[in-house]
Structure formats: C-alpha cells, structure tokens
Design a protein around this motif. Structure first.
Motif, PDB file in Angstrom:
ATOM      1  N   ARG A 172      29.521  11.909 117.018  1.00 56.20           N
ATOM      2  CA  ARG A 172      28.509  12.944 116.850  1.00 56.20           C
ATOM      3  C   ARG A 172      28.236  13.175 115.369  1.00 56.20           C
ATOM      4  O   ARG A 172      29.137  13.153 114.546  1.00 56.20           O
ATOM      5  N   LYS A 173      26.968  13.444 115.043  1.00 59.58           N
ATOM      6  CA  LYS A 173      26.594  13.757 113.669  1.00 59.58           C
ATOM      7  C   LYS A 173      26.802  15.240 113.394  1.00 59.58           C
ATOM      8  O   LYS A 173      26.799  16.055 114.306  1.00 59.58           O
ATOM      9  N   LEU A 174      26.961  15.557 112.133  1.00 57.21           N
ATOM     10  CA  LEU A 174      27.063  16.948 111.713  1.00 57.21           C
ATOM     11  C   LEU A 174      25.653  17.486 111.549  1.00 57.21           C
ATOM     12  O   LEU A 174      24.893  17.033 110.694  1.00 57.21           O
ATOM     13  N   VAL A 175      25.278  18.418 112.403  1.00 56.64           N
ATOM     14  CA  VAL A 175      23.934  18.996 112.384  1.00 56.64           C
ATOM     15  C   VAL A 175      24.022  20.512 112.452  1.00 56.64           C
ATOM     16  O   VAL A 175      25.025  21.068 112.882  1.00 56.64           O
ATOM     17  N   ARG A 176      22.956  21.168 112.004  1.00 49.56           N
ATOM     18  CA  ARG A 176      22.877  22.621 112.125  1.00 49.56           C
ATOM     19  C   ARG A 176      22.598  22.984 113.567  1.00 49.56           C
ATOM     20  O   ARG A 176      21.864  22.305 114.264  1.00 49.56           O
ATOM     21  N   GLY A 183      22.465  28.251 110.567  1.00 50.94           N
ATOM     22  CA  GLY A 183      23.114  27.467 111.605  1.00 50.94           C
ATOM     23  C   GLY A 183      24.137  26.469 111.110  1.00 50.94           C
ATOM     24  O   GLY A 183      24.619  25.636 111.876  1.00 50.94           O
ATOM     25  N   VAL A 184      24.492  26.536 109.827  1.00 49.23           N
ATOM     26  CA  VAL A 184      25.440  25.583 109.254  1.00 49.23           C
ATOM     27  C   VAL A 184      26.814  25.735 109.896  1.00 49.23           C
ATOM     28  O   VAL A 184      27.416  24.750 110.340  1.00 49.23           O
ATOM     29  N   PHE A 185      27.316  26.955 109.974  1.00 53.30           N
ATOM     30  CA  PHE A 185      28.647  27.159 110.544  1.00 53.30           C
ATOM     31  C   PHE A 185      28.647  26.981 112.054  1.00 53.30           C
ATOM     32  O   PHE A 185      29.665  26.622 112.639  1.00 53.30           O
ATOM     33  N   GLY A 186      27.517  27.216 112.714  1.00 52.07           N
ATOM     34  CA  GLY A 186      27.419  26.930 114.140  1.00 52.07           C
ATOM     35  C   GLY A 186      27.565  25.443 114.406  1.00 52.07           C
ATOM     36  O   GLY A 186      28.280  25.019 115.309  1.00 52.07           O
ATOM     37  N   MET A 246      21.094  19.429 105.832  1.00 51.25           N
ATOM     38  CA  MET A 246      21.514  19.083 107.199  1.00 51.25           C
ATOM     39  C   MET A 246      20.342  19.192 108.168  1.00 51.25           C
ATOM     40  O   MET A 246      19.615  20.184 108.149  1.00 51.25           O
ATOM     41  N   PRO A 247      20.171  18.212 109.038  1.00 47.58           N
ATOM     42  CA  PRO A 247      19.123  18.338 110.055  1.00 47.58           C
ATOM     43  C   PRO A 247      19.586  19.281 111.167  1.00 47.58           C
ATOM     44  O   PRO A 247      20.780  19.461 111.377  1.00 47.58           O
ATOM     45  N   THR A 248      18.632  19.882 111.871  1.00 52.76           N
ATOM     46  CA  THR A 248      18.996  20.696 113.023  1.00 52.76           C
ATOM     47  C   THR A 248      19.218  19.799 114.222  1.00 52.76           C
ATOM     48  O   THR A 248      18.803  18.649 114.230  1.00 52.76           O
ATOM     49  N   ASP A 249      19.869  20.333 115.230  1.00 52.21           N
ATOM     50  CA  ASP A 249      20.119  19.516 116.417  1.00 52.21           C
ATOM     51  C   ASP A 249      18.820  19.162 117.135  1.00 52.21           C
ATOM     52  O   ASP A 249      18.729  18.136 117.777  1.00 52.21           O
TER      53      ASP A 249
END
Length: 82
Positions: free
Chosen positions: A4-8, A17-20, A60-63
């Motif tokens: 899985r990628k790290l996304v907002r 949404g970074v910590f989410g 960071m991209p969003t999901d």
C-alpha cells in the motif's frame, strides 16, 4: 511486504488527512499520532514541524487521487449514471 502507498485519508481528516493516512498505513490510531505531534511541537517550540506537516500534506496524494490514477473509479459503478 505491504504494497500500500502512503496517502492522505479523505475520511479520517481534520486538517489535511496526513495523520489519518499515516494511521491507516501503520495500523496506529490517528488520534494518538496527532497527540504525539502536538505534544512534540509544543515541547520543542519548533515551528518547522508545522511547516513540514503542510509540505507533506501538499505532496502526498489523497486516497481518491490514487484510485483515479490507477484507473479504478473512486466510487462504485452505478447503472443509473448512463
């Protein structure tokens, strides 16, 4: 290994949404990550951490964006949309 990628996160978001997204990726509670960040920022009086948060938030991209770039619709298929 987890691919899985790290996304907002678009659902677990207070500011960006970074910590989410980080919580979803690591399996930790996002509230704990937020509390650690605030305590660390206040304890060190380091404004660079806040600036770094916003830089990461813009990079960071969003999901939702990752679903679109992968060619998958971000919403389920609806036959009424035709």
């Amino acid at each position: 290994m987890d691919n899985r990628k790290l996304v907002r996160s678009s659902t677990d978001s207070y500011i960006m949404g970074v910590f989410g997204g980080l919580g979803e990726r690591t399996g930790m509670d996002s509230t704990i990550l937020r509390i650690i960040f605030v305590v660390l920022t206040v304890a060190t009086m380091n404004i660079f951490l806040v600036v770094l948060y916003f830089i990461v938030g813009f990079i960071m991209p969003t999901d939702d964006e990752t679903d679109r770039t992968a060619g998958r619709p971000s919403e389920p298929f609806d036959s009424d949309s035709f």
